[in-house]
Write an enzyme that holds these catalytic residues in place. Sequence first.
Site, mmCIF file in Angstrom:
data_model
loop_
_atom_site.group_PDB
_atom_site.id
_atom_site.type_symbol
_atom_site.label_atom_id
_atom_site.label_comp_id
_atom_site.label_asym_id
_atom_site.label_seq_id
_atom_site.Cartn_x
_atom_site.Cartn_y
_atom_site.Cartn_z
ATOM 1 N N CYS A 110 4.486 1.687 -6.871
ATOM 2 C CA CYS A 110 5.583 0.897 -7.454
ATOM 3 C C CYS A 110 5.132 -0.036 -8.561
ATOM 4 C CB CYS A 110 6.263 0.076 -6.366
ATOM 5 S SG CYS A 110 5.168 -1.161 -5.664
ATOM 6 N N CYS A 125 4.379 -0.723 0.772
ATOM 7 C CA CYS A 125 4.324 -2.170 0.533
ATOM 8 C C CYS A 125 3.357 -2.825 1.518
ATOM 9 C CB CYS A 125 5.699 -2.791 0.684
ATOM 10 S SG CYS A 125 7.003 -1.892 -0.152
HETATM 11 FE FE1 FES Z 1 6.294 -2.589 -4.537
HETATM 12 FE FE2 FES Z 1 7.218 -3.147 -2.132
HETATM 13 S S1 FES Z 1 8.217 -2.027 -3.667
HETATM 14 S S2 FES Z 1 5.304 -3.630 -2.937
#
Ligand code: FES
Length: 211
Positions: free
Chosen positions: A36, A107
């Site tokens: 992400c 995450c």
């Molecule tokens: Fe990037 Fe949770 S979406 S750390």
Amino acid sequence: MKFPYSETVLEHFRNPRNVGQIDNPDGKAIEGSPACGDMVSVYINVDKDTNRLSDIKFESYGCASNIATGSIITELAKGKTLDEAKNITWKQAADALGGLPKLKAHCSVLAIEGLRSAIQNYEERHGLVKEQKPTTVEVVRRRLRKVMNPLTGLSVVRTNLVTDIEVNDGTVRVALDLPSGHQFAPVLKEEVLEKIEPLWDVQKVVVEFSE
Ligand code: FES
């Protein structure tokens, strides 16, 4: 719409424990998630007599799940020996949070990797690495995969910002496709140094820019 987070996640998100930095920490790490593009920094102090984590803090530049996992793992790790803390898994962290949506597993992986890397950084800086494998181009490349390209939020390796890596007799040379006057040049250089300098057999790291 039903909120996908447990009460524990929400509570840790709203009141995260151990947030902040430690001045002159014994070990530290910044980890980026290739999934992400978010980041987490972890700082640790170690009691040298007992080999236990005497203090631990984190800063999250990630989502609610990442903040909540950072909070819970710093709580779980505090007071543990380095080996115990290294063995905390993202699954344990997610369980302690009452579960995380599947989509959010990375995450908690990011937070756990931050903790493990900070411990590794401490061990490397204090000559405690047990397995001393020689540094190769592949080892350097693997470490640089964790450095994020601020222009895209993806790894500097994946986005071809790293154009060349050489390892020669204790000197590592990393070439970046970025002019030295670019606004992100200083931070990228610092991050590359931070990832590569602690390697046990590296004496010098040279970061070269495109012009
Ligand atoms: Fe990037 Fe949770 S979406 S750390």
